[in-house]
Design a protein around this motif. Structure first.
Motif, short mmCIF file in Angstrom:
data_model
loop_
_atom_site.label_atom_id
_atom_site.label_comp_id
_atom_site.label_asym_id
_atom_site.label_seq_id
_atom_site.Cartn_x
_atom_site.Cartn_y
_atom_site.Cartn_z
N LYS A 84 19.88 -24.91 52.51
CA LYS A 84 19.19 -25.78 51.56
C LYS A 84 18.47 -24.97 50.48
O LYS A 84 18.08 -23.83 50.70
CB LYS A 84 18.17 -26.66 52.30
CG LYS A 84 18.80 -27.66 53.25
CD LYS A 84 17.73 -28.52 53.93
CE LYS A 84 18.36 -29.54 54.86
NZ LYS A 84 17.33 -30.37 55.53
N GLN B 56 16.84 -14.64 51.65
CA GLN B 56 17.00 -15.81 50.79
C GLN B 56 17.45 -15.38 49.39
O GLN B 56 17.40 -14.20 49.04
CB GLN B 56 15.69 -16.60 50.72
CG GLN B 56 15.25 -17.17 52.06
CD GLN B 56 14.08 -18.13 51.94
OE1 GLN B 56 14.15 -19.12 51.20
NE2 GLN B 56 13.00 -17.85 52.66
N ALA C 229 19.81 -19.88 56.41
CA ALA C 229 19.64 -20.42 57.75
C ALA C 229 19.72 -21.94 57.78
O ALA C 229 20.20 -22.53 58.75
CB ALA C 229 18.30 -19.95 58.32
N THR C 230 19.26 -22.57 56.70
CA THR C 230 19.28 -24.04 56.63
C THR C 230 20.33 -24.59 55.67
O THR C 230 20.65 -25.78 55.72
CB THR C 230 17.91 -24.56 56.19
OG1 THR C 230 17.63 -24.08 54.86
CG2 THR C 230 16.82 -24.08 57.13
N THR D 98 15.12 -25.00 47.91
CA THR D 98 13.79 -25.57 47.72
C THR D 98 13.17 -24.96 46.47
O THR D 98 13.40 -23.79 46.15
CB THR D 98 12.87 -25.28 48.92
OG1 THR D 98 12.82 -23.87 49.16
CG2 THR D 98 13.38 -25.97 50.17
N ASN E 234 18.07 -20.89 51.28
CA ASN E 234 17.86 -20.37 52.62
C ASN E 234 19.17 -20.45 53.40
O ASN E 234 19.62 -21.54 53.76
CB ASN E 234 16.78 -21.17 53.35
CG ASN E 234 16.38 -20.55 54.68
OD1 ASN E 234 17.14 -19.81 55.29
ND2 ASN E 234 15.17 -20.85 55.12
N THR F 68 27.70 -26.27 50.43
CA THR F 68 26.37 -26.10 51.01
C THR F 68 25.41 -26.95 50.20
O THR F 68 25.84 -27.73 49.35
CB THR F 68 25.97 -24.62 51.05
OG1 THR F 68 24.77 -24.45 51.81
CG2 THR F 68 25.81 -24.04 49.66
#
Length: 386
Positions: free
Chosen positions: A233, A213, A230-231, A235, A228, A194
């Motif tokens: 990613k 998250q 869902a993405t 941040t 996250n 991921t």
């Protein structure tokens, strides 16, 4: 204080404890057997106190403890006598206050992660290897599952709301900090890569937030970031006041995250992360600020209690050049943002495991007792009654 050796490989020295002189293995064996002969009450005697309970079959440091769906606690792996690692595992039964042997792991793990899956099995991953395996409480046996893409030690592992497990960071076999992360899918028994973190992190802390998250903080830096699902990613989010390594993190009942202790250059003992704003605030009501030369309970344990308060027990205190483990423990009250003393443990210890039992008590097990640059590894365990 002697220079610290380079960390790396499956049997790396511990940070800040590289000057330990381990006892000989035969002496440790005697210690473990002697501890096992102590009476084993299943309940702590009075509120706010620790009571000795049954001892493990062997001394363990850097092992994992996982509360199973049946209420027992699985203790697995770890180190014995300095550098060797263990494949053995055992179960603590709160009803009897005793540990009993269960099936041994297929491979050795130390500085590994352990995660209770939604199907009731336990995933143990990494720890000087890329291998992962599953413990089945119904059979008391282990079986290999898919391997990670990289060997990881001191990584974080978080069960996501979708049932998958996020394993992030750590260090590889050469001692290089990792920014990579991967997901374990229990339905297929496989891993997939991921998104990467913004920086490599070793001995970071991780906490699942109410929005699904994952907060990952510290690991040799003061920075923090959010994953996250869902993405896929990461941040960046707000940074802590101080860089931390080997810190503890728990998500409080109000959704904030309390991060405590850790090896740092000095600063607040504890900080709160506020997901609504992505910011941090100090959580040291009643405590002095940690300094660069004064150890501030690193290698302590942190446990969220059923009443919403947080128990921090043991750890290393005193001058950083000559620290010692402590028996003392304290409670954090989120409502008042303040710390108060509670009953002391019977044995001073650090690097222990701490598990909240279904009866509301906390099982503290293993670790080391450390004084005058010398470590005594422990098989003993005790119960804290809130």
């Amino acid at each position: 204080m002697p220079a610290r050796p380079r960390e790396g490989g499956p049997f790396m020295k511990l940070p800040r404890l590289s000057f330990i002189v381990p006892l000989a293995v035969p002496a440790l064996t005697v210690l473990a057997l002697a501890a096992g002969s102590v009476a084993a009450p299943a309940w702590a005697a009075a509120s706010g106190t620790f009571t000795t309970t049954g001892s493990m079959s062997t001394v363990r440091t850097n092992d994992t403890a996982t509360l199973l769906n049946n209420g027992e606690v699985l203790i697995a792996g770890g180190a014995f006598g300095g550098t060797p690692t263990l494949t053995s595992a055992e179960l603590y039964n709160p009803a009897t206050g005793k540990f009993t042997a269960t099936g041994s792991m297929v491979t050795q793990h130390v500085f590994q992660t352990a995660t209770l899956l939604n199907n009731g099995q336990v995933l143990v991953a990494g720890g000087g290897t890329s291998a992962a395996e599953l413990y089945n409480p119904a059979t008391g046996t282990w079986a290999l599952t898919g391997s990670m893409s990289a060997s990881r030690s001191w990584a974080t592992a978080t069960l996501l709301n979708n049932g998958q497990v996020l394993v992030a960071g750590g260090q590889d076999a050469s001692g290089t900090p990792l920014s990579s992360a991967e997901l374990y899918n229990p339905a297929t028994g496989t891993w997939s890569r991921t998104g990467k973190m913004t920086t490599g992190r070793v001995q970071a802390s991780a906490a699942l937030l109410g929005n699904g998250q994952v907060l990952i903080a510290g690991g040799g830096t003061s920075t923090a970031e959010l994953y996250n699902p869902a993405t896929g990613k990461f941040t960046a989010t707000g940074s802590m006041d101080t860089g931390r390594r080997q810190s503890n993190a728990v998500t409080l009942q109000d959704g904030d995250v309390l991060v405590t202790s850790g090896i740092s250059a000095g600063g607040p003992f504890a900080e709160l992360y506020h997901p609504a704003t992505g910011t941090w605030s100090d959580a040291i009501g009643g405590l002095a600020t940690c300094t660069a030369v004064q150890d501030c309970r690193f290698y302590s344990s942190e446990t969220l209690l059923a009443n919403g308060s947080v128990l921090v027990a043991g750890g290393m205190t005193g001058l950083a050049s000559n620290p010692s483990t402590t028996k003392s423990a304290m409670l954090y009250n989120p409502a008042t943002n303040a710390w108060t003393a509670t009953g002391a443990m019977n044995t001073d210890r650090g690097q222990q495991t701490a598990t909240l039992l279904n009866n509301g008590q906390v099982l503290v097990a293993g670790g080391i007792s450390f004084h005058t640059h010398r470590a005594t590894e422990l098989a003993s365990a005790e119960l804290y009654k809130p």
